[in-house]
Scaffold this motif. Structure first.
Motif, PDB file in Angstrom:
ATOM      1  N   GLU A 192       0.852  -1.185   0.000  1.00 19.85           N
ATOM      2  CA  GLU A 192       0.000   0.000   0.000  1.00 19.85           C
ATOM      3  C   GLU A 192       0.890   1.237   0.000  1.00 19.85           C
ATOM      4  OE1 GLU A 192      -2.372  -0.170   3.518  1.00 19.85           O
ATOM      5  OE2 GLU A 192      -0.668  -0.227   4.872  1.00 19.85           O
ATOM      6  N   GLY A 193       0.304   2.379  -0.343  1.00 18.20           N
ATOM      7  CA  GLY A 193       1.054   3.632  -0.324  1.00 18.20           C
ATOM      8  C   GLY A 193       1.746   3.927  -1.643  1.00 18.20           C
ATOM      9  N   MET A 194       2.371   5.106  -1.682  1.00 19.75           N
ATOM     10  CA  MET A 194       3.033   5.594  -2.882  1.00 19.75           C
ATOM     11  C   MET A 194       4.544   5.538  -2.689  1.00 19.75           C
ATOM     12  SD  MET A 194       2.608   6.997  -5.944  1.00 19.75           S
ATOM     13  CE  MET A 194       0.988   7.780  -5.987  1.00 19.75           C
ATOM     14  N   SER A 195       5.227   4.863  -3.589  1.00 21.25           N
ATOM     15  CA  SER A 195       6.679   4.788  -3.513  1.00 21.25           C
ATOM     16  C   SER A 195       7.312   6.049  -4.089  1.00 21.25           C
ATOM     17  CB  SER A 195       7.197   3.566  -4.279  1.00 21.25           C
ATOM     18  OG  SER A 195       6.771   2.369  -3.675  1.00 21.25           O
ATOM     19  N   ASP A 196       8.497   6.372  -3.595  1.00 18.82           N
ATOM     20  CA  ASP A 196       9.287   7.496  -4.114  1.00 18.82           C
ATOM     21  C   ASP A 196      10.757   7.130  -3.974  1.00 18.82           C
ATOM     22  OD1 ASP A 196      10.617   9.825  -4.726  1.00 18.82           O
ATOM     23  OD2 ASP A 196       9.227  11.138  -3.649  1.00 18.82           O
ATOM     24  N   PRO A 197      11.355   6.539  -5.028  1.00 11.06           N
ATOM     25  CA  PRO A 197      12.748   6.115  -4.934  1.00 11.06           C
ATOM     26  C   PRO A 197      13.707   7.223  -4.532  1.00 11.06           C
ATOM     27  CG  PRO A 197      11.714   5.153  -6.867  1.00 11.06           C
ATOM     28  CD  PRO A 197      10.725   6.147  -6.303  1.00 11.06           C
ATOM     29  N   SER A 198      13.416   8.475  -4.919  1.00  8.05           N
ATOM     30  CA  SER A 198      14.318   9.571  -4.578  1.00  8.05           C
ATOM     31  C   SER A 198      14.338   9.851  -3.077  1.00  8.05           C
ATOM     32  CB  SER A 198      13.905  10.848  -5.322  1.00  8.05           C
ATOM     33  OG  SER A 198      12.671  11.349  -4.836  1.00  8.05           O
ATOM     34  N   LYS A 199      13.303   9.365  -2.372  1.00  3.86           N
ATOM     35  CA  LYS A 199      13.235   9.537  -0.911  1.00  3.86           C
ATOM     36  C   LYS A 199      13.444   8.220  -0.175  1.00  3.86           C
ATOM     37  CE  LYS A 199      10.112  13.530  -1.172  1.00  3.86           C
ATOM     38  NZ  LYS A 199       8.768  14.059  -0.809  1.00  3.86           N
ATOM     39  N   GLY A 200      13.827   7.189  -0.910  1.00  3.46           N
ATOM     40  CA  GLY A 200      14.092   5.897  -0.275  1.00  3.46           C
ATOM     41  C   GLY A 200      12.860   5.148   0.154  1.00  3.46           C
ATOM     42  N   ILE A 201      11.729   5.422  -0.519  1.00  2.00           N
ATOM     43  CA  ILE A 201      10.462   4.767  -0.166  1.00  2.00           C
ATOM     44  C   ILE A 201      10.077   3.783  -1.271  1.00  2.00           C
ATOM     45  CG2 ILE A 201       8.010   5.118   0.331  1.00  2.00           C
ATOM     46  CD1 ILE A 201       8.751   7.940   1.314  1.00  2.00           C
ATOM     47  N   PHE A 202      10.019   2.501  -0.908  1.00  2.00           N
ATOM     48  CA  PHE A 202       9.715   1.435  -1.864  1.00  2.00           C
ATOM     49  C   PHE A 202       8.672   0.493  -1.271  1.00  2.00           C
ATOM     50  CE2 PHE A 202      14.035   2.768  -2.704  1.00  2.00           C
ATOM     51  CZ  PHE A 202      14.147   2.749  -4.089  1.00  2.00           C
ATOM     52  N   GLY A 203       7.823  -0.054  -2.145  1.00  2.00           N
ATOM     53  CA  GLY A 203       6.946  -1.135  -1.696  1.00  2.00           C
ATOM     54  C   GLY A 203       7.792  -2.321  -1.282  1.00  2.00           C
ATOM     55  N   CYS A 204       8.801  -2.574  -2.089  1.00  2.00           N
ATOM     56  CA  CYS A 204       9.755  -3.655  -1.824  1.00  2.00           C
ATOM     57  C   CYS A 204      11.089  -3.245  -2.435  1.00  2.00           C
ATOM     58  CB  CYS A 204       9.238  -4.948  -2.451  1.00  2.00           C
ATOM     59  SG  CYS A 204      10.273  -6.388  -2.173  1.00  2.00           S
ATOM     60  N   GLY A 205      12.125  -3.188  -1.627  1.00  2.00           N
ATOM     61  CA  GLY A 205      13.424  -2.747  -2.104  1.00  2.00           C
ATOM     62  C   GLY A 205      14.053  -3.705  -3.101  1.00  2.00           C
ATOM     63  N   ALA A 206      14.987  -3.198  -3.885  1.00  2.00           N
ATOM     64  CA  ALA A 206      15.666  -4.005  -4.897  1.00  2.00           C
ATOM     65  C   ALA A 206      16.417  -5.163  -4.246  1.00  2.00           C
ATOM     66  CB  ALA A 206      16.619  -3.127  -5.697  1.00  2.00           C
ATOM     67  N   HIS A 207      16.229  -6.362  -4.803  1.00  2.00           N
ATOM     68  CA  HIS A 207      16.853  -7.552  -4.224  1.00  2.00           C
ATOM     69  C   HIS A 207      16.782  -8.696  -5.232  1.00  2.00           C
ATOM     70  CE1 HIS A 207      12.576  -8.338  -3.775  1.00  2.00           C
ATOM     71  NE2 HIS A 207      12.849  -9.613  -3.570  1.00  2.00           N
ATOM     72  N   SER A 208      17.525  -9.743  -4.957  1.00  2.00           N
ATOM     73  CA  SER A 208      17.363 -11.008  -5.657  1.00  2.00           C
ATOM     74  C   SER A 208      16.768 -11.986  -4.657  1.00  2.00           C
ATOM     75  CB  SER A 208      18.707 -11.525  -6.187  1.00  2.00           C
ATOM     76  OG  SER A 208      19.626 -11.684  -5.122  1.00  2.00           O
ATOM     77  N   ASP A 209      15.997 -12.950  -5.147  1.00  2.00           N
ATOM     78  CA  ASP A 209      15.373 -13.914  -4.233  1.00  2.00           C
ATOM     79  C   ASP A 209      16.407 -14.905  -3.721  1.00  2.00           C
ATOM     80  OD1 ASP A 209      12.985 -12.650  -4.491  1.00  2.00           O
ATOM     81  OD2 ASP A 209      12.052 -14.155  -5.782  1.00  2.00           O
ATOM     82  N   PHE A 210      16.149 -15.426  -2.519  1.00  2.00           N
ATOM     83  CA  PHE A 210      17.164 -16.204  -1.814  1.00  2.00           C
ATOM     84  C   PHE A 210      17.278 -17.654  -2.294  1.00  2.00           C
ATOM     85  CE2 PHE A 210      15.682 -13.557   2.109  1.00  2.00           C
ATOM     86  CZ  PHE A 210      16.139 -12.398   1.500  1.00  2.00           C
ATOM     87  N   GLY A 211      16.158 -18.257  -2.664  1.00  2.00           N
ATOM     88  CA  GLY A 211      16.121 -19.698  -2.874  1.00  2.00           C
ATOM     89  C   GLY A 211      16.434 -20.151  -4.280  1.00  2.00           C
ATOM     90  N   MET A 212      15.734 -21.208  -4.718  1.00  2.00           N
ATOM     91  CA  MET A 212      15.966 -21.770  -6.049  1.00  2.00           C
ATOM     92  C   MET A 212      15.180 -21.001  -7.114  1.00  2.00           C
ATOM     93  SD  MET A 212      15.172 -25.642  -7.360  1.00  2.00           S
ATOM     94  CE  MET A 212      15.614 -26.168  -9.018  1.00  2.00           C
ATOM     95  N   MET A 213      13.876 -20.859  -6.896  1.00  2.00           N
ATOM     96  CA  MET A 213      13.050 -20.064  -7.801  1.00  2.00           C
ATOM     97  C   MET A 213      11.763 -19.664  -7.096  1.00  2.00           C
ATOM     98  SD  MET A 213      11.358 -22.738 -10.474  1.00  2.00           S
ATOM     99  CE  MET A 213      10.684 -24.296  -9.921  1.00  2.00           C
ATOM    100  N   THR A 214      11.058 -18.723  -7.719  1.00  2.00           N
ATOM    101  CA  THR A 214       9.834 -18.171  -7.145  1.00  2.00           C
ATOM    102  C   THR A 214       8.706 -18.244  -8.171  1.00  2.00           C
ATOM    103  OG1 THR A 214      11.159 -16.610  -5.847  1.00  2.00           O
ATOM    104  CG2 THR A 214       8.796 -16.152  -6.044  1.00  2.00           C
ATOM    105  N   LEU A 215       7.554 -18.728  -7.731  1.00  2.00           N
ATOM    106  CA  LEU A 215       6.334 -18.743  -8.542  1.00  2.00           C
ATOM    107  C   LEU A 215       5.442 -17.630  -8.009  1.00  2.00           C
ATOM    108  CD1 LEU A 215       4.673 -20.474 -10.712  1.00  2.00           C
ATOM    109  CD2 LEU A 215       3.561 -21.491  -8.705  1.00  2.00           C
ATOM    110  N   LEU A 216       5.138 -16.659  -8.847  1.00  2.00           N
ATOM    111  CA  LEU A 216       4.453 -15.448  -8.377  1.00  2.00           C
ATOM    112  C   LEU A 216       3.115 -15.234  -9.067  1.00  2.00           C
ATOM    113  CD1 LEU A 216       4.683 -12.772  -6.680  1.00  2.00           C
ATOM    114  CD2 LEU A 216       5.649 -11.733  -8.740  1.00  2.00           C
ATOM    115  N   ALA A 217       2.090 -15.053  -8.250  1.00  2.00           N
ATOM    116  CA  ALA A 217       0.774 -14.636  -8.727  1.00  2.00           C
ATOM    117  C   ALA A 217       0.541 -13.213  -8.246  1.00  2.00           C
ATOM    118  CB  ALA A 217      -0.309 -15.562  -8.185  1.00  2.00           C
TER     119      ALA A 217
END
Length: 333
Positions: A192-217
């Motif tokens: 929820e909410g509005m992200s603003d990368p210039s202010k360091g506000i993200f729904g989810c920060g940049a990352h790679s997933d930890f495990g083998m793979m991810t199935l996403l809906a």
């Protein structure tokens, strides 16, 4: 923190991803298409997966009902040390260099349901699940357990194609130490909410997933972005849209290590646009005691292993601890 002008300029387009038909009886043809997708960016779609729209819709409906509960009710199933249960907003920070507080998302973790005297009971990622009160959310557990099993089935089918893509036998991943006894985790997510990368506000920060793979809906609200080459500056971000009837799949760190870097665990993030956004991510990884080391088909005299061998549970524990706040802070409030 990323410069706003650079950030806006670098979000260039909606990504076009390969679509893998899981009903295709020509497995080697599918494996070839999958290999190209993995070499390109490590993200792709799967169709004809066998998960009914009815079950998917019901899982999203039940997920929304949980997140709509008062915070006091949700905190009754606060996540434990084994990452089962509710994770509040700002509980996770995935990109500390660019995030101010943490992810503007709340989530709920569900894993394989272990039982009393389970031989894996003392390991980091095996535990009885925490469930909302049946009187508060009747039918919630039944729906989530059914969806979990269906997602696990699909992930195993994709994993067999990945094995073929890496010149292994398709059943290579069915060994007990691999996906014969997986430590898969399902995560319901509400942004929820509005992200603003210039202010360091993200729904989810940049990352790679930890495990083998991810199935996403995901629902139809845009937000997921991928960066195909994390070393290019400024980073170029592309939106990944949801396609009706398809699932998004991405590779994780453990597969990158297994493949000796041939397949990449791609950087991704979520930007909020002010709308509520819901997703269900299913992370599959091998047994907790699996030794993750370079696969025999991914090394040679001229291409030696790039990553040291590491136990699956050791790697995952490190990544979870690095990205989540200490549970003790919730006991102080």
């Amino acid at each position: 923190m990323e410069n706003k002008t650079q950030e806006e300029a670098s979000t260039i387009k909606v990504s076009s991803l390969t679509c893998i038909d899981l009903a295709n009886t020509n497995l080697h043809q599918s494996a070839d298409s999958l290999k190209q997708a993995c070499l390109d960016c490590g993200f792709f779609y799967v169709t004809n997966h066998g998960i009914s729209e009815e079950l998917r819709d019901k899982a999203f409906e039940q997920s929304k009902k949980f997140f709509a509960l008062p915070l006091e009710e949700k905190m009754k199933v606060l996540r434990n040390e084994k990452h089962r249960g509710y994770s509040p907003v700002l509980d996770q920070i995935l990109d500390p260099e660019n995030q101010v507080d943490g992810d503007y998302k709340e989530s709920f973790f569900i894993g394989i349901e272990s039982v009393k005297d389970d031989p894996h009971g003392d390991t980091p990622f095996y535990s009885p699940n925490l469930w909302p009160d049946h009187d508060v959310l009747p039918g919630w557990r039944v729906t989530m357990e059914k969806y979990y099993q269906e997602a696990l089935r699909v992930c195993k089918a994709i994993a067999r194609l990945l094995a073929l893509a890496l010149d292994l036998d398709g059943d290579y991943v069915d060994k007990p130490e691999m996906l014969g006894n997986p430590s898969a985790v399902m995560r319901l997510v509400h942004y929820e909410g509005m992200s603003d990368p210039s202010k360091g506000i993200f729904g989810c920060g940049a990352h790679s997933d930890f495990g083998m793979m991810t199935l996403l809906a995901t629902d139809s609200v845009m937000g997921l972005q991928i960066c195909k080459d994390k070393d290019v500056k400024p980073r170029k971000w592309e939106y990944v849209p949801s396609i009706k009837g398809a699932y998004i799949v991405n590779l994780g760190d453990l597969l990158e290590r297994w493949s000796n870097g041939i397949f990449k665990s791609t950087l991704h993030r979520v930007l909020g646009n002010g709308q509520d956004r819901y997703s269900i991510a299913f992370f599959i990884q091998p047994s907790h005691d699996c030794l993750v080391e370079c696969l025999p088909t991914c090394q040679s005299e001229n291409n030696l292993p790039k990553y040291p061998a590491i136990k699956c549970s050791t790697y995952l524990t490190q990544r979870y601890e690095q990205s989540h706040v200490d549970l003790s802070i919730y006991k102080q409030t």
